[in-house]
Design a protein around this motif. Sequence first.
Motif, mmCIF file in Angstrom:
data_model
loop_
_atom_site.group_PDB
_atom_site.id
_atom_site.type_symbol
_atom_site.label_atom_id
_atom_site.label_comp_id
_atom_site.label_asym_id
_atom_site.label_seq_id
_atom_site.Cartn_x
_atom_site.Cartn_y
_atom_site.Cartn_z
ATOM 1 N N TRP A 286 0.874 1.228 11.835
ATOM 2 C CA TRP A 286 2.206 1.655 11.429
ATOM 3 C C TRP A 286 3.182 0.495 11.334
ATOM 4 O O TRP A 286 4.022 0.446 10.455
ATOM 5 C CB TRP A 286 2.745 2.739 12.374
ATOM 6 C CG TRP A 286 2.366 4.096 11.905
ATOM 7 C CD1 TRP A 286 1.442 4.934 12.453
ATOM 8 C CD2 TRP A 286 2.877 4.777 10.744
ATOM 9 N NE1 TRP A 286 1.345 6.083 11.713
ATOM 10 C CE2 TRP A 286 2.213 6.014 10.666
ATOM 11 C CE3 TRP A 286 3.816 4.462 9.766
ATOM 12 C CZ2 TRP A 286 2.463 6.930 9.652
ATOM 13 C CZ3 TRP A 286 4.067 5.376 8.757
ATOM 14 C CH2 TRP A 286 3.395 6.596 8.708
ATOM 15 N N LEU A 287 3.050 -0.465 12.278
ATOM 16 C CA LEU A 287 3.945 -1.624 12.212
ATOM 17 C C LEU A 287 3.779 -2.350 10.886
ATOM 18 O O LEU A 287 4.751 -2.770 10.256
ATOM 19 C CB LEU A 287 3.663 -2.587 13.374
ATOM 20 C CG LEU A 287 4.143 -2.148 14.752
ATOM 21 C CD1 LEU A 287 3.764 -3.193 15.790
ATOM 22 C CD2 LEU A 287 5.654 -1.940 14.758
ATOM 23 N N LEU A 288 2.524 -2.469 10.454
ATOM 24 C CA LEU A 288 2.242 -3.151 9.195
ATOM 25 C C LEU A 288 2.844 -2.384 8.024
ATOM 26 O O LEU A 288 3.542 -2.949 7.179
ATOM 27 C CB LEU A 288 0.733 -3.250 8.982
ATOM 28 C CG LEU A 288 0.088 -4.568 9.372
ATOM 29 C CD1 LEU A 288 -1.380 -4.540 9.020
ATOM 30 C CD2 LEU A 288 0.794 -5.710 8.630
ATOM 31 N N LEU A 290 5.218 -0.259 8.013
ATOM 32 C CA LEU A 290 6.681 -0.272 8.035
ATOM 33 C C LEU A 290 7.228 -1.665 7.728
ATOM 34 O O LEU A 290 8.274 -1.807 7.097
ATOM 35 C CB LEU A 290 7.191 0.240 9.379
ATOM 36 C CG LEU A 290 6.830 1.704 9.673
ATOM 37 C CD1 LEU A 290 7.214 2.084 11.095
ATOM 38 C CD2 LEU A 290 7.493 2.647 8.682
ATOM 39 N N MET A 291 6.510 -2.704 8.148
ATOM 40 C CA MET A 291 6.954 -4.065 7.846
ATOM 41 C C MET A 291 6.917 -4.288 6.336
ATOM 42 O O MET A 291 7.870 -4.811 5.744
ATOM 43 C CB MET A 291 6.072 -5.096 8.554
ATOM 44 C CG MET A 291 6.519 -6.536 8.363
ATOM 45 S SD MET A 291 5.464 -7.722 9.238
ATOM 46 C CE MET A 291 4.152 -7.978 8.028
ATOM 47 N N ALA A 294 9.634 -2.496 4.657
ATOM 48 C CA ALA A 294 10.938 -3.124 4.867
ATOM 49 C C ALA A 294 11.172 -4.260 3.880
ATOM 50 O O ALA A 294 12.318 -4.643 3.622
ATOM 51 C CB ALA A 294 11.062 -3.629 6.299
ATOM 52 N N THR A 295 10.093 -4.808 3.316
ATOM 53 C CA THR A 295 10.309 -5.889 2.347
ATOM 54 C C THR A 295 10.970 -5.349 1.078
ATOM 55 O O THR A 295 11.637 -6.083 0.371
ATOM 56 C CB THR A 295 8.977 -6.584 1.979
ATOM 57 O OG1 THR A 295 8.104 -5.616 1.398
ATOM 58 C CG2 THR A 295 8.335 -7.194 3.191
#
Lengths: 454, 454
Positions: A286-288, A290-291, A294-295
């Motif tokens: 999920w962090l990936l 969402l990261m 975010a770009t």
Amino acid sequence: MDWEVITKRLNHLLDTQRHGELRGALMMLNEVDIAEFLQTLDKDKLLMVFRILPKDISSDVFAYMDNEQRQMLIECISDTEIAKLVDDMFIDDAVDFLEELPASIVKRVLQNSDVKRRAIINQFLRYPDNSAGSIMTIEYCEFRSGTTVAQAMTELKGTGIDKETIYTLYIIDQKRQLIGTAPLRKLIMANDETVIDTFMETNVISVKTLDDQETVAETVRKYDLMSIPVVDTENRLVGIITVDDIVDVIEEENTEDFEKMAALLPSDSEYLKTNPVKLALNRIPWLLILMISATFTGIIITNYEGLLNSTTVGIILTSCIPMMMDTGGNCGAQASTLAIRGMALGEIEFKDILKVLWKELRVAVMVGFVLAAINFARLMLFSGESMTVAVASVVSVSMFLTVLFAKSIGCTLPMFAKKIHLDPALMASPLITTIVDACSLMILFSISTSVLGI
Amino acid sequence: MDWEVITKRLNHLLDTQRHGELRGALMMLNEVDIAEFLQTLDKDKLLMVFRILPKDISSDVFAYMDNEQRQMLIECISDTEIAKLVDDMFIDDAVDFLEELPASIVKRVLQNSDVKRRAIINQFLRYPDNSAGSIMTIEYCEFRSGTTVAQAMTELKGTGIDKETIYTLYIIDQKRQLIGTAPLRKLIMANDETVIDTFMETNVISVKTLDDQETVAETVRKYDLMSIPVVDTENRLVGIITVDDIVDVIEEENTEDFEKMAALLPSDSEYLKTNPVKLALNRIPWLLILMISATFTGIIITNYEGLLNSTTVGIILTSCIPMMMDTGGNCGAQASTLAIRGMALGEIEFKDILKVLWKELRVAVMVGFVLAAINFARLMLFSGESMTVAVASVVSVSMFLTVLFAKSIGCTLPMFAKKIHLDPALMASPLITTIVDACSLMILFSISTSVLGI
């Protein structure tokens, strides 16, 4: 007495090898506490203490130990001891235990179980994870329709002690179909020759073997039940689930929702016992996602390069980015949490979506107005000379619109997710922040461009 | 049968005034479902249907109705009817109900209750909200030490039907102090002349009247209890709490945690029934606090004005702000959620803080490395010609450090909050994002300044 004092004394008895006294002391404790004490011991001591325990409580203690310790124990004890343990446990506890073990040990355990029990356990192991079938127990009291109170009492006295609950009696017909339930209290109040059918409750609330445990928990909670019968597709009684197991299901489901809403893959294991690699693997996906999402917000910023590079206004707008993003994210999280929680508790359904949206819009107008006004005042009072009414207005109006947008998307997205059978907590919560981030900046920049004419 | 079909039929019977049939149809339903049906009716119909209900189930149905409807009903019915209703309810339900009513109606209700019951209810209303005393019931079966099985059975047959549970018997001594419990099943198995003391469990798990309901729920869950006795400061038995009420407490406490973690003030009322002004008031305080805090992050940005205004690198760094903030926030939320949940379930205590921190640091190194590496690759591959290895490295290293920082603060802050008796969910979760935001940008900008020499 304090738990620390108790463990200290037990350890002292253990270290000085006073086994008789230790056994006596342990018998004064609850099985849950004994299991907790066992957790603190190393392999050799664990085995010794476990063997000291009176046989009638050792299987209960075993049911409360955690899996690591149970596996350690299983590896040390004889096959006969294993068989005795598994046979003494309630079916649902035994199955829970076996599900977590490596296949080789399961085989060894099952080989040492008696034939009938092995068949039952095997059948249980085939129910899908988290289904009613996988958490039910078969230790319940059933009676044929037509049984009298006297007959039922005799039977209860003979077999009741091995049942997980005798407080609800289940009445079945010739085809083993469930036709009613009766609370034990009515049996006790009734005359010997009364037939149990006369006081049974025929409007039985039951679940099916393949129903999800979340559904089971919801039903038990809604109707305040102490236990619920589980039937197969032909309404034949195959098991029951007691409320103490439901309490665990509820906490499990809540933990899952907490984890999903924090962008974590759900995990069954206790935090302190999970190794860091597994924890990292639960977090990275999920962090990936969402990261990377975010770009896109970054791309929006790049597109307004001209605006942001214009010295004075540019830096003011840039310094507002965190505030816009955070406030939007928080507003979205508030709305989505209430929607997700409302659905989990059965208070909100998809058909309420317009009602919810209308309510959120009214809330958003109030909240947005307050935040925008305070923000306007703050900008005018504390921002130095470069601040103009125009810029402060642009930021405040953007704030108002962001709140409106965040609240609307926050409440509706989880409801749509549920409608198309996606998990609302999983799909909606972490994504909402990302969507709101991008949109809040788009609102801010596009209003700035058109109003300020940059 | 489908619930929609059922309500349609009931409504049809109601509209065509076939009261006898309606009464018959209602008697086939569970009390919870009848209450649900009543929710859909207007005042006149509600009153009519409620009066049709057999008297023995109407107080149960009343206990499951929501407060608005109950208040509506109370306003229409006679004082005698009110008295009958409240007297037929279990004490805990009656108290729950009265707590939500306006004082004038409470007075009217209490005036119509019998003297003894009024005294008990008044005493209950004095227990603090959410204490064990406020949720307990006094309808339990207690026996003096020395009672025989035959005596106990006779007494049970006489009074058992009015008790909320008869499945656990409570044994008290001359001073009313609780000295043991015995499951009804043992009573049934035992011989008539046996004294109950011989098979009672003396290691009783109980709670005190002023214990918080969260503590009660934790204890019931830990020991898999069906009910738990409540004692006063001198260990005298004053009430019990049954597990079906605990299920509601657990959901309430979970909802509270969800709300706090989403920066909402906790609220007891159902979402759809709460008016927008109240909802807005629950949201504005934290949104304001967090909005103001976010301006500090804005100040950090303003301080690096020179850096951000340098054309090419400036816009790249600005476009990374959302990604740094979001990823930091998400990492912090993951760690804090696991810590908060672990503490709520009793899996983590303050003494574990170093263990938790050490685990989080290892997780953070892995997670941070993966995110930084992928971020570096993305920047080099998709960012066009203005991207240099130096800038991409600066952003990636900042990302790595942000993850490390977010995880550390995320897991420790809730634990410190709990240590100083602040609510971990309330104090830690929304604040962490704000702290991490500010620090992640500080990390990014200070590394940029020193490495890139701008």
